[in-house]
Enzyme design. Structure first.
Site, short mmCIF file in Angstrom:
data_model
loop_
_atom_site.label_atom_id
_atom_site.label_comp_id
_atom_site.label_asym_id
_atom_site.label_seq_id
_atom_site.Cartn_x
_atom_site.Cartn_y
_atom_site.Cartn_z
N CYS A 135 0.81 -1.23 0.00
CA CYS A 135 0.00 0.00 0.00
C CYS A 135 0.84 1.27 0.00
CB CYS A 135 -0.94 0.01 1.20
SG CYS A 135 -2.03 -1.42 1.25
N HIS A 268 -2.84 7.84 6.78
CA HIS A 268 -3.19 6.62 6.06
C HIS A 268 -4.64 6.23 6.39
CE1 HIS A 268 -2.25 3.04 3.76
NE2 HIS A 268 -2.74 2.29 4.74
N HIS A 305 -9.95 2.27 0.05
CA HIS A 305 -8.50 2.04 0.15
C HIS A 305 -8.04 1.46 -1.17
CE1 HIS A 305 -4.58 1.01 1.27
NE2 HIS A 305 -4.77 0.59 2.51
#
Length: 377
Positions: A135, A268, A305
């Site tokens: 990620c 995040h 996400h």
């Protein structure tokens, strides 16, 4: 090879494809208004949730590998155009990040085949540099691009990430328990996981001398970048937050700034229990006792996400926030967790004052990356 430079690279172009659209200003306006791109997406498999944030084009029925290539090539083309560059310019290097792309769903070729195919489809002459740090891949692409420019290897670099929602990714995160049973509620006491999203974002980085020579518009500066790996586990972070603190410290030292200089933080904010607690612990360690401290925001509640694309998407949100002096609300946040000391933008868009911002990404495998941007006068 060009001349090595100690000056930070400047941002001369940006583009994104998101579940809320493609226009920089249009998507930003929807985010500020509290818009959300998460929708029910049917699946023939039993999942913790059928919610996902999908882009309008390329359409979801296409094979994941083909969607990845198409999404990457079209967004790259927009980034070149926004910077006033032609896609065939041989002076430009391309750095592309993703989290497995379509490989988990049986795509043929190597893990980076999608990147080579996307650049070839675009018509760019140089082979891409590829990044696969989970990620954090999109953020790490910008970090690498900045280092290529500082080292004098190139003067211009288009960097970022792309990722698509696939059946294998939905099944994987559902099985891991990282997927929410409802909505993504970053930093909320009742958070229970993430919602998958997809998209692409690319930032054009350029040496100051190159930008000046072609009279390019400068949107921001990538003042510093830092990374660290906690090596704690494949999916679980080191709960101390030490690695996050180290990544931020490295980025700040590289920029010549201190925590007191940071006005805004794109967190995040994945919505998973352990990650949010660890990130909040780290942010509190870094910014406690700094009146007034930075304003924290996050966009995964609105955009999902997007895995390997998320760092590049969120880098653009920091650049736009610094330009406008306002950040969008953190969707789904009603009761912030107590460990998060810095102020969070909850409920509605919030104004702030300051010229420096941080984008923070935390990836599986302990890949933690921090980017520091400064606005232009």
């Amino acid at each position: 090879m060009t001349t090595r430079s100690s000056a930070p690279p400047v941002v001369t172009g940006m583009a994104w494809t998101t579940p809320l659209g493609t226009g920089l200003d249009d998507v930003w306006a929807v985010l500020l208004a509290g818009g959300c791109g998460v929708r029910p997406v049917p699946s023939r498999h039993a999942l913790r949730t059928t919610a996902a944030a999908m882009v309008a084009a390329p359409p979801a029925p296409d094979p994941p590998a083909e969607r990845q290539i198409t999404l990457t090539a079209s967004t790259l083309e927009s980034a070149f155009a926004h910077a006033g560059l032609t896609v065939g310019d041989p002076r430009v290097m391309v750095v592309l990040g993703s989290s497995y792309a379509g490989n988990l769903d049986g795509a043929e070729g190597t893990v980076d085949s999608w990147a080579t195919s996307a650049v070839e489809r675009l018509g760019h002459p140089n082979p891409p540099v590829t990044v696969a740090t989970a990620c954090s891949a999109g953020s790490d692409a910008l970090l690498i691009g900045a280092e290529l420019i500082r080292a004098g290897i190139c003067d211009m670099c288009v960097c970022g990430g792309a990722d698509v929602v696939t059946p294998a990714k939905r099944l994987g995160h559902s099985a891991l328990g990282t997927m929410s049973t409802g909505e993504l509620r970053a930093f909320d006491q009742h958070r229970d996981g993430m919602v998958l999203g997809e998209g692409a974002a690319f930032v054009v980085l350029e040496s100051e001398s190159s930008a000046a020579a072609r009279s390019a518009t400068v949107h921001a500066r990538l003042a510093g970048a830092g990374s660290a790996n906690d090596a704690s586990g494949l999916t679980s972070p080191d709960e101390s937050g030490d690695s996050i603190v180290l990544a931020v410290d490295r980025a700040l030292r590289g920029s010549g700034l201190t925590p007191a200089d940071i006005a805004v933080v794109s967190a995040h904010g994945s919505g998973t229990s352990m990650n949010d607690t660890t990130e909040a612990t780290a942010l509190s360690r870094i910014f406690t006792g700094l009146p007034p401290g930075p304003l924290v925001f996050g966009t995964k509640g609105a955009l999902g996400h997007s895995l390997g694309a998320t760092g590049a998407i969120e880098a653009i949100t920091v650049i736009l926030a610094l330009r406008e002096g306002v950040v969008p609300p953190v969707l789904g946040l009603a009761e912030p967790i107590a460990v998060l000391v810095p102020e969070v933008a909850a409920g509605a868009a919030r104004p702030f004052r300051g010229a420096a911002g941080v984008s923070l990404t935390l990836g599986f495998g302990g890949f933690n990356t921090c980017l520091v941007f400064t606005g232009t006068p």
